[in-house]
Scaffold this active site. Structure first.
Site, PDB file in Angstrom:
ATOM      1  N   TYR A 114      26.928  27.878  69.533  1.00  0.00           N
ATOM      2  CA  TYR A 114      26.092  29.080  69.517  1.00  0.00           C
ATOM      3  C   TYR A 114      25.089  29.038  68.367  1.00  0.00           C
ATOM      4  O   TYR A 114      23.889  29.261  68.556  1.00  0.00           O
ATOM      5  CB  TYR A 114      26.986  30.312  69.404  1.00  0.00           C
ATOM      6  N   ILE A 137      20.361  40.431  83.058  1.00  0.00           N
ATOM      7  CA  ILE A 137      20.913  39.968  84.332  1.00  0.00           C
ATOM      8  C   ILE A 137      21.951  40.943  84.874  1.00  0.00           C
ATOM      9  O   ILE A 137      22.480  40.733  85.962  1.00  0.00           O
ATOM     10  CB  ILE A 137      21.521  38.558  84.203  1.00  0.00           C
ATOM     11  N   LEU A 179      16.938  34.290  82.582  1.00  0.00           N
ATOM     12  CA  LEU A 179      16.040  33.548  81.698  1.00  0.00           C
ATOM     13  C   LEU A 179      15.991  32.061  82.014  1.00  0.00           C
ATOM     14  O   LEU A 179      15.053  31.369  81.588  1.00  0.00           O
ATOM     15  CB  LEU A 179      16.456  33.763  80.242  1.00  0.00           C
ATOM     16  N   SER A 231      20.467  33.974  64.351  1.00  0.00           N
ATOM     17  CA  SER A 231      21.782  34.423  63.888  1.00  0.00           C
ATOM     18  C   SER A 231      22.119  33.791  62.553  1.00  0.00           C
ATOM     19  O   SER A 231      21.684  32.663  62.253  1.00  0.00           O
ATOM     20  CB  SER A 231      22.848  34.037  64.917  1.00  0.00           C
ATOM     21  N   GLY A 265      20.473  36.181  76.071  1.00  0.00           N
ATOM     22  CA  GLY A 265      21.251  34.967  75.856  1.00  0.00           C
ATOM     23  C   GLY A 265      22.707  35.297  75.608  1.00  0.00           C
ATOM     24  O   GLY A 265      23.108  36.459  75.512  1.00  0.00           O
TER      25      GLY A 265
END
Length: 267
Positions: free
Chosen positions: A136, A35, A52, A111, A73
């Protein structure tokens, strides 16, 4: 299994920029998306800005590629509204776009924070259930399940990478267990682009002497990390995280942030 046309989301980020440099000129098409500005396109590059959260734009973004490396993200802790749109809706849109476009495989940047509430005396593997340490981390655990849905129901090969501390070198004692060198990160991505799998969850970690994670599944796919954080032990072994919670649990500094739970439950 040698994809020729690759989409890289989050291409302007720290790891996306690393991959852009590493993959440059190696494929007939490297489509880069983010973006924010990605500068001028290089040889073989196709730059397509995309939010997205915009399902129609993501469907168009996925057209004409064989494989997707999904790094897009928010990569840090923030509020629910932002996390929902960027990391959850965005990942769903990405996989749905891949399904509609007939994409063969998606490498999903999960992650280690998807399992960050485990104590650091536990050895985990890709089969260890999520225990996220943050909003997250939860979005990454949800993304792993989205990947499973689209693998088993829709035939999109999905490799989820529970990425550790991907840095030029370890910067504290925790990273002696979690470090992923830049070179090994690229090697793991290369495995994801070529290996035969359906849905796998592996850890993005180098071959560290002090690793908390059993990465046998990644090795089975052909991952052969060449680096070990122990090389830097003399430099960073005494550099500790600030709180007992951060030092005791695998998520590090994500764990004490907003913590209001019961430590006796965290075994």
């Amino acid at each position: 299994m040698n994809p020729q046309r690759i989409l890289l989301t989050g291409a302007a980020g720290r790891l996306g920029s690393l991959l852009r440099r590493s993959l440059a000129g190696r494929y007939p098409l490297l489509r880069l998306s983010d973006i924010v500005s990605l500068g001028d396109a290089g040889r073989g590059e196709d730059i397509v800005p995309c939010d997205l959260a915009d399902a129609a734009a993501v469907r168009s973004l996925c057209e004409g590629v064989d494989a997707i490396i999904h790094l897009g993200g928010i990569p840090y802790e923030t509020g629910w509204p932002e996390m929902l749109q960027s990391n959850i809706v965005g990942t769903i849109n990405l996989y749905e776009g891949a399904r509609q476009a007939g994409v063969d495989r998606v490498i999903f940047a999960s992650s280690n924070h998807a399992t960050g509430m485990y104590p650091n005396d536990r050895t985990l593997s890709g089969e260890s259930p999520p225990r996220p340490d943050s909003r997250y981390g939860l979005t990454k655990a949800i993304g792993e399940d989205v990947a499973a849905l689209y693998a088993y129901k829709h035939g999109i090969r999905s490799l989820c990478l529970r990425i550790g501390s991907c840095l030029p070198e370890p910067d504290n004692r925790r990273a002696l267990s979690t470090w992923l060198s830049h070179g090994d990160f690229v090697r793991l991505i290369e495995v994801g682009l070529t290996a035969d799998y359906i849905h796998e969850i592996v850890y993005g970690v180098s071959r560290n002497t002090r690793a908390w994670w059993d990465n046998a599944a990644a090795y089975r796919l052909g991952y052969a990390p060449q680096d070990d954080a122990e090389t830097y032990a003399a430099k960073v072994d005494t550099v500790e995280l600030a709180t007992e919670l951060a030092r005791s649990y695998q998520g590090g500094n994500f764990v004490p942030e907003e913590f209001s739970g019961r430590k006796e439950w965290l075994r």
